[in-house]
Structures are given as C-alpha cells and as structure tokens.
Design an enzyme around this catalytic site. Structure first.
Site, mmCIF file in Angstrom:
data_model
loop_
_atom_site.group_PDB
_atom_site.id
_atom_site.type_symbol
_atom_site.label_atom_id
_atom_site.label_comp_id
_atom_site.label_asym_id
_atom_site.label_seq_id
_atom_site.Cartn_x
_atom_site.Cartn_y
_atom_site.Cartn_z
ATOM 1 N N LYS A 82 2.345 8.724 -0.747
ATOM 2 C CA LYS A 82 2.083 9.924 -0.105
ATOM 3 C C LYS A 82 2.867 11.011 -0.568
ATOM 4 O O LYS A 82 4.194 10.922 -0.942
ATOM 5 C CB LYS A 82 2.311 9.794 1.223
ATOM 6 C CG LYS A 82 1.693 10.909 2.281
ATOM 7 C CD LYS A 82 2.174 10.728 3.524
ATOM 8 C CE LYS A 82 1.729 11.672 4.539
ATOM 9 N NZ LYS A 82 2.084 11.297 5.973
ATOM 10 N N SER A 157 -1.852 11.742 8.822
ATOM 11 C CA SER A 157 -1.858 12.538 7.766
ATOM 12 C C SER A 157 -1.886 11.626 6.452
ATOM 13 O O SER A 157 -2.058 12.372 5.318
ATOM 14 C CB SER A 157 -0.583 13.422 7.782
ATOM 15 O OG SER A 157 0.433 12.726 7.961
ATOM 16 N N SER A 181 0.586 8.493 11.911
ATOM 17 C CA SER A 181 -0.100 9.224 10.595
ATOM 18 C C SER A 181 -0.112 7.673 9.575
ATOM 19 O O SER A 181 -0.526 8.006 8.347
ATOM 20 C CB SER A 181 0.544 10.198 10.086
ATOM 21 O OG SER A 181 0.392 11.510 10.695
#
Length: 469
Positions: A82, A157, A181
């Site tokens: 990420k 996310s 997330s």
C-alpha cells in the site's frame, strides 16, 4: 508449473518449489510483471511499478537460493505494498495529490523485515487518500476496480492491495487498518486480511491516520500465507514505542490443530443488525460449519456496542486532524472532497468529546476482554454488505437506507477501538457473485488462535479456491 498459474498460487504452495529450485524467483516475478503490464490499466491497482528493480531483486534471490542461502518461505516471493509504506528512494503518495512527488528517505520497519525475509517488491498500491475511507474512491489516481465486478468498489482504504491479490497481480500485500481498512477490502474482494493486535507490528515509517487506531496487516490469498507474513513482520521495534515486546511465535506451527472444543461467541446485538440478507446467510452458514467441525457456538452480548461509531469517529477524526492541521491551513483545496470534509470534522471535535470517547473505549475493551475470558473467539460478518457499485452512495437494507461509506465499516471498527486481533476469511458469495467475509476475533496477542480457526474453516471449504474470471 505453468507461468500463468503463478498468479493464483499461494505463498505456502510456491515457497517449497522455490526452495527446491523447481521454480525460479525470476520467472515468478516476470510472470507477475507481465500480468501487471497487461491488466493494471483495467484494475488501477498499482500507482508505482518497480519493474527493473524487481527483476534485479529476483536475480539476486535466485542466486542466493542456488548458493544454498535460502532464507525462508518469503524468499523470492514478489509482493506489493500500500502506498503509505516508506520505501527508500521510491515515491510514496498516500493516494494523495499533496504527496504526489514525495520520495521516501528510508524504509519502514516492516519493509526492512520483508527485505530481510527475501521478498521482491513489485510496486506500490492504490488506496483511499491518506487511508481515510472504506471505499478506495480516489479522485486523484482513479478508483481501483473490484475484479469480481469492475463496476463495484473493492473496499478500502487498502483497495489496491485487495485488487492486486484478487486479480493475481502479487503473491502477497500489506495494508493498514484504522477502522477496517485491511478487513473490509479483503471481505469485498474475496481474499484473506489480518489485523493483528495493536502493537504486534511496528508502524514506524507508515504514514499515520490515527495513532491509537492504526494497525499494519497482511492481505493475502490464504490463511497460511497470513501466518507466514505475520511471522516475518511482527515483533518489537525501538523506533516505535507502541510496538510490543511480546514474543513472536511461529504462527504456522499450530494452524492444523483440531478446533474441537474451542468456544465461539456470536454477538446477538449490533453485528447482525442492518445486514444484507445474503451476507447474513453466508456468515450464519459459516458459523454452523465451524460448529460441525467441533467448535462450541454460543450467543453472547456486548452491551455497549451502540456507542461504537460515534466514539471511534471522534477519536479518529481528532487524531487525523492533528496530523494534517498544517497542510489543511495551506493546501486544503488539494484534498479530495470526502477527506477534506472528514478533516474539517476533526477540527470540530472538542477535548471533552475526545476524552469521553476514550473513556467509552476503555469500557468497551473491558467488556470484550471479560467476554473473551469465557469464549476463545468471537465470530461476526466482516462487512454487513457486499461490494456496492462505484456510483452508488447509499445502500438499502430491510427498507432502510444507509450511506455506503459509513455503513461499510460497521462490523470492523469495534476491534480497532479495542485493539483485538481480527481476520477476514472468504465464506461465500451473494447471488450476484460477490464475495462475503467471515470475521474471527481473538484475545490480545492470540493471533495464533484466530489463524487456527480461520485455517480450519478455509481448508474445509472451497471458497478460497474461486478466482475472478
């Protein structure tokens, strides 16, 4: 093994072949880079692709293995991160316009540990801006697309991380989890996502959203892969005062133990309220299956659940605003509209509200710890709805309308508030062919039990074997 098979092979399956030199890290890495080149414009999973560097790392890993210097099950495995994990010399945007040109000056602790384990970094992954959102709707870089239905959200996310796994664009990824997330996109995208206990994994070098709620965790294809990943990244860190000094066990050692006699608590309020029928049915069937494997299932109660959303919102919003206050004063127009609104909300949280929320948090944690003194784990839906359409701001459940962005984290937020370990594992599909996730929650630092239960369920069902067309 054919190169096209690498995309959906688990780390646990591939690692022994690499160790025995039957499969080359270079061919595995090249196969993934070829898929990324072919599919990333379609899925928008990657923001930065490190093709040349990845191939160089793969050659180095291959030479080490040939020379008898095998490091373990992550050696030669291509992964992705990420885009809020610092990687020295690599762009780190956090999914934002504000950090579009930011280059990290050092590695995050987890990146250092993954390098030591011998992983190969394919690139950095798309995400909800500054990790503040459960959808991964991103106005700056485009929204990553759910591989099961490209008109649907992947969840957030850590949306790019989930898409990369579901589409076969990496063998393992890392995400972060502040309100769900890691687990939300894992559930909506049909993969495994593990949020460890708060403090189990260092957050040094990871761009924060909420210092007291942030967790780092693996997003992978199978529960065994989650155990392998967690073992590599967990442990104390002098650079992170919140990182626990608790010993790190071999999480793979107890995966295959019998679950007969383990006690599972099913909360009766909150978690099964306002849930899409297909999700409820899938999760209830999964709980019945765990019972058939020998676990004892009982209804339990957590009385304070009705205050979770308001309290967690106050805490996350206040802590996020403190992080972004200066930038909000100088570049507020460069935030996406949804994140800017949430930051402005954080500016309005009063000290008394924040402290009240923290007192509630202590109460909720104690209620859960007391409950987990009587049962070994809790089981709930991961998300109360399946993946919504990208252009769908609300969802209707039992004739009631809910905003997708808020409702999607209903079942995950409580365990960021309490810091308990929680995993999402695939447990079925809706009639529309969208994945459903089962959430298993354990006692602090008892990730081994959470993984053990998840593994028993996973290996006795076939949901994890299904992949998008």
């Amino acid at each position: 093994m054919k190169t096209e098979e690498f995309a959906f092979t688990s780390i646990a399956e591939l690692a022994p072949l690499i160790q025995k030199k039957e499969v080359s890290p270079l061919e595995v890495t090249q196969a993934h880079l070829d898929r990324i080149d072919r599919l990333n414009d379609e899925y928008l999973a990657y923001l930065t692709i490190l093709g040349d560097a990845a191939l160089a790392e793969a050659r180095s890993a291959e030479q080490e293995i040939v020379n008898g210097q095998y490091r373990g099950p992550l050696h030669g495995i291509p992964i992705a991160l990420k885009d809020l994990f610092a990687v020295k010399g690599v762009r780190m945007t956090c999914g934002s316009k504000i950090l579009a040109d930011h280059i990290a000056e050092s590695d995050a602790t987890v990146v250092t540990r993954l390098r030591q384990a011998g992983t190969i970094l394919l690139g950095k992954l798309n995400m909800h801006e500054f990790a503040w959102g459960g959808t991964s709707l991103n106005p700056h870089y485009g929204t990553p697309r759910n591989p099961w239905d490209r008109t649907r959200l992947p969840g957030g996310s850590s949306g790019g991380s989930a898409v990369a796994m579901a589409a076969g664009l990496a063998l393992g990824t890392l995400g972060t989890d502040t309100g769900g997330s890691v687990r939300i996109p894992a559930s909506l995208s049909g993969i495994v996502g593990l949020k460890p206990t708060y403090g189990r994994v260092s957050r040094f070098g990871v761009y924060p959203l909420s210092h007291s709620c942030d967790h780092v965790g693996p997003m992978v294809r199978t529960v065994a892969d989650a155990a392998i990943f967690l073992h590599a990244i967990a442990g104390p860190d002098p650079n992170d005062p919140t990182a626990s000094a608790a010993a790190v066990p071999d999480y793979t050692a107890t995966l295959k133990e019998d679950i007969r006699g383990l006690r599972l608590g099913v909360p009766q309020e909150y978690f099964f309220e306002d849930v899409e029928p297909a999700v409820r049915e899938g999760v209830q069937a999964a709980i019945q299956h765990l019972s058939s494997l020998g676990a004892t299932v009982e209804a339990v109660s957590i009385p304070s659940m009705q205050h979770v959303i308001a309290s967690s919102t106050a805490i996350i919003a206040a802590e996020a605003y403190e992080i972004h206050a200066r930038t909000m004063q100088t570049r507020s127009q460069d935030y996406g509209a949804d994140v800017r609104t949430r930051l402005l909300l954080g500016a309005c949280v009063q000290a008394a509200q924040y402290l009240k929320a923290q007192r509630f948090r202590s109460l909720l944690r104690q209620e859960m710890l007391d409950l987990l003194g009587r049962v070994d784990a809790l089981v709930t839906p991961t998300t109360v709805l399946a993946a919504s359409r990208i252009d769908q701001p609300t969802v209707t459940i039992d004739d009631k309308e809910f905003p997708v962005a808020a409702h999607i984290a209903r079942a995950t937020r409580p365990f960021n508030m309490t810091g308990l370990p929680a995993i999402s594992v695939p447990c079925g599909f809706t009639p529309d062919g969208l994945p459903v996730g089962l959430q298993i929650v354990g006692r602090p630092f008892e990730e081994a039990t959470v993984l053990h239960l998840a593994y028993a369920y996973e290996q006795s069902t076939a949901w994890h074997e299904r992949h998008p067309a």
